[in-house]
Scaffold this motif. Structure first.
Motif, mmCIF file in Angstrom:
data_model
loop_
_atom_site.group_PDB
_atom_site.id
_atom_site.type_symbol
_atom_site.label_atom_id
_atom_site.label_comp_id
_atom_site.label_asym_id
_atom_site.label_seq_id
_atom_site.Cartn_x
_atom_site.Cartn_y
_atom_site.Cartn_z
ATOM 1 N N SER A 1 31.229 40.568 46.455
ATOM 2 C CA SER A 1 32.053 40.544 45.243
ATOM 3 C C SER A 1 33.124 41.625 45.289
ATOM 4 O O SER A 1 34.280 41.388 44.914
ATOM 5 N N THR A 2 32.761 42.807 45.773
ATOM 6 C CA THR A 2 33.729 43.908 45.865
ATOM 7 C C THR A 2 34.873 43.561 46.808
ATOM 8 O O THR A 2 36.053 43.737 46.484
ATOM 9 N N TRP B 1 38.892 42.727 45.866
ATOM 10 C CA TRP B 1 39.957 43.481 46.529
ATOM 11 C C TRP B 1 40.974 42.536 47.174
ATOM 12 O O TRP B 1 42.184 42.687 46.995
#
Length: 693
Positions: A589-590, A594
């Motif tokens: 998810s990170t 991004w």
């Protein structure tokens, strides 16, 4: 040079991983290796699973991450002549050696790996039985009522389950669509689906015999109450029984005859796989889960990234409706999204079915059409028929669509041949279109060799000839057919003469109103997808190990002190599965957020696109220049009321290196493969493009 070093490292680690699997069932591993490893690796942080995490999980996670780095470096480097010659030399391993049902087309490399894998299973079963039969007295002391033959019967049933677990170690690699490991072997998920099916059938056969064997054993020894036991210190029999019920439902509905006639039943039943995995792990325990962890770990990463991509609606710009009940969907895409010919795009249309996803071959070219990606859908099944009727009604202003992909090969390997013979049947012409468009683009480069092309296409009706219109895109970089040697031979099998133009419906192009919520299709991880995938694989696995170490050290270890008797057996399994999923979700998810923010400005450009909203008749406003039509017509020879004589066509093909590509009905593909493997023409190199084999 750096690439060669990376490949050597990957090969050594992979071979070492395979050697571990070979040694596991032996007495040497059980009585020498494992006790020494457990003594050194068992700790307060990973408990008794330290050995399995090091030997089985770490090597393949390392291979997957480093393979991503290698593929990124290969993408940045143009292919030189030496690499092309080595690819031609390696063509022997891709040559069909077996063409028969139910295996289909099997190459020399596939046969070699198949023999080695079968040998591993036989070797493992034999060694497991030799070791267990030598220790029957231990089991008989625990079960004093057992006779020798009953103990042997139980031992065989148990070890068949062990062999099924080996199949599970490889089961999920073929269905990981963005798998760096498959690409390292020159494979794609689409071409590897058959391996998943073979492994699925084999594992289910082993697990079925394993289950029935234990039921018979419990009946013989008057221990049927064991079927209801959910042990806190050992395997859960109930969890295994629940798992086999889910597995049987998936297995029965995946039988080819059932799958073809009731595809929706097969599709929805196969979505039970998360429950199957859950109860399977609860049954086998954390130890065996660690042995098969890499395949599941990489699959969950891939599946979650697909979910993140499909949660966004794709910008559908237009649709071309052909008279042969075929449609071409044209999506907007980001200019940073590159893909190779024969790539696959998975499409979901919620207005037809919110859960069904269908794969379609991409017929566009990312070089010629920098801001568009297209797929062709033939109206065959109920899903595609509903979509065709919806578009043919001319009353649709906007369609909500989600996509996953595109997925495909990492290189245009067909360009290495001096000539190409493409054989297609019906909608099987779609991947050929993407290849021809790539050849057209490559012909515009200075000093670039492109192969000559002979397209043999068979259609049922003359209306299907309209598929040839798709050889050239609606828009994009101008195409010049005069730069390539293109010969098209079309066969209309169910009509004996050309039909008058008035008997056919005209092609139509529908333009859809833009929706601010729709976004251009882009790679889920952006242009540097392989590097980001390497970061996700390595970071999520390290995060899993760190959190697992903390949970084990400060929560589980104070309870059981590595004895395995005090802390519930199933709770340990739940911790492992939860931490795997949590680590993957956090890291993926990170990275996704991004990458999404990095591409935000490009994606917003779709809001400024203005397109006509009325239906356009292609007879009034042709989508491509008229001289292109005439060039296609000049290159095309149509035969009515006959089928192509493939044997004559292929064996009379001149040239020292001819690539033969086949896509279409199974019978046609098998005939082409047999001709290429017969030895009658050494210059033919077969390559199948199909979901079926």
């Amino acid at each position: 040079m750096n690439n060669m070093i990376i490949r050597l490292i990957l090969l050594l680690v992979f071979v070492g991983w395979l050697i571990v699997w070979i040694m596991v069932p032996t007495k040497t591993y059980k009585y020498t290796w494992k006790p020494n490893l457990d003594a050194n690796l068992t700790s307060t942080y990973f408990g008794v699973q330290g050995t399995n995490l090091l030997l089985f999980a770490f090597p393949m996670m390392f291979v997957a991450a480093l393979s991503c780095v290698y593929l990124h470096l290969v993408q940045k480097k143009s292919q030189n002549s030496n690499e092309i010659r080595s690819s031609v030399a390696a063509g022997f391993w891709r040559r069909p050696v077996v063409v028969t049902a139910p295996l289909g087309v099997v190459t020399a490399m596939e046969l070699g790996f198949g023999v080695m894998f079968t040998s591993l299973l036989v070797w493992s079963l034999a060694n497991y039985l030799i070791t267990s039969f030598g220790n029957l007295h231990m089991h008989m002391n625990m079960m004093s009522m057992d006779k020798v033959w009953q103990s042997k019967f139980r031992s065989v049933s148990l070890r068949l389950g062990y062999i099924g677990n080996i199949c599970w170690a490889f089961l999920f690699f073929p269905v990981t669509r963005s798998s760096s490991i498959l690409h390292m072997f020159g494979l794609t998920s689409e071409s590897s689906i058959k391996y998943h099916i073979w492994l699925g059938h084999l594992s289910m056969l082993l697990f079925s015999v394993h289950t029935v064997g234990f039921i018979i054993y419990w009946g013989m020894t008057h221990q049927m109450a064991e079927m209801l036991e959910w042990s806190s210190t050992y395997v859960s029999n109930v969890a295994g029984e629940i798992a086999i019920v889910f597995a049987m439902a998936m297995w029965v509905t995946s039988i080819p005859r059932v799958r073809r006639k009731m595809f929706e039943v097969f599709f929805y039943t196969h979505q039970l796989y998360p429950l199957y995995i859950l109860f399977y792990v609860l049954h086998v325990g954390a130890s065996y889960f660690c042995m098969i962890l890499p395949g599941i770990f990489l699959f969950v990463i891939d599946r979650y990234l697909r979910f993140l991509q499909s949660s966004q609606h794709a910008a559908l710009v237009s649709a071309r409706v052909l008279p042969c009940e075929t449609i071409e969907l044209n999506f907007s895409k980001s200019k940073g999204l590159d893909y190779n010919p024969t790539s696959i795009l998975f499409v979901n249309v919620p207005s037809i079915s919110k859960l069904q996803w269908h794969p379609f071959t991409v017929n566009s070219n990312s070089n010629m059409e920098a801001d568009k990606i297209s797929v062709v859908i033939k109206s065959l099944g109920s899903w595609s028929q509903k979509l065709y009727k919806q578009l043919a009604s001319n009353s649709v202003e906007h369609i909500q669509v989600s996509v996953e992909g595109p997925y495909g090969p990492t290189s245009s390997h067909f360009m290495r041949h001096k000539g190409l013979v493409m054989v297609s049947g019906g909608s099987g012409i779609t991947p050929m279109i993407s290849i021809i468009r790539e050849i057209i683009f490559q012909s515009t480069k200075p000093d670039c060799h492109v192969p000559s092309v002979r397209l043999i296409c068979a259609f049922k009706n003359s209306a299907d000839l309209s598929l040839l219109q798709l050889l050239l895109p609606l828009s994009g970089t101008p195409s010049d057919l005069t730069q390539i040697q293109l010969q098209i031979e079309a066969y209309v099998t169910r009509e004996t003469e050309q039909q008058p133009p008035s008997s056919q419906k005209p092609s139509q192009t529908l333009w859809f109103k833009p929706n601010p919520l729709d976004l251009p299709i882009s790679g889920v991880l952006g242009p540097k997808s392989w590097l980001w995938l390497a970061a996700i694989i390595s970071s999520s696995f390290v995060l899993f190990l760190i959190i697992l170490g903390m949970v084990t050290r400060f929560y589980i270890y104070p309870i059981d002190h590595n004895t395995g008797d005090s802390y519930h057996y199933s709770f340990t399994c739940l911790w492992y599965m939860f931490l795997v999923c949590a680590s993957i979700f956090i890291v993926s998810s990170t990275v996704f957020i991004w990458c999404k923010n990095q591409n935000a400005m490009e994606r917003n450009q779709i809001q400024n696109i203005e397109v006509p909203t009325d239906t356009i008749d292609d007879r009034e406003l042709e989508s491509f220049p008229l001289h292109h039509e005439s060039l296609i017509a000049q290159a095309t020879q149509v035969h009515y009321g006959t089928r192509p004589d493939l044997k004559k066509i292929l064996l009379e093909t001149k040239g020292s290196d001819i690539g033969v590509l086949a896509c279409g009905p199974k019978k046609m593909r098998h005939e082409v493969a047999k001709l290429c493997s017969s030895g009658l023409a050494q210059n033919l190199h077969f390559e199948s493009i199909s979901f079926n084999w």
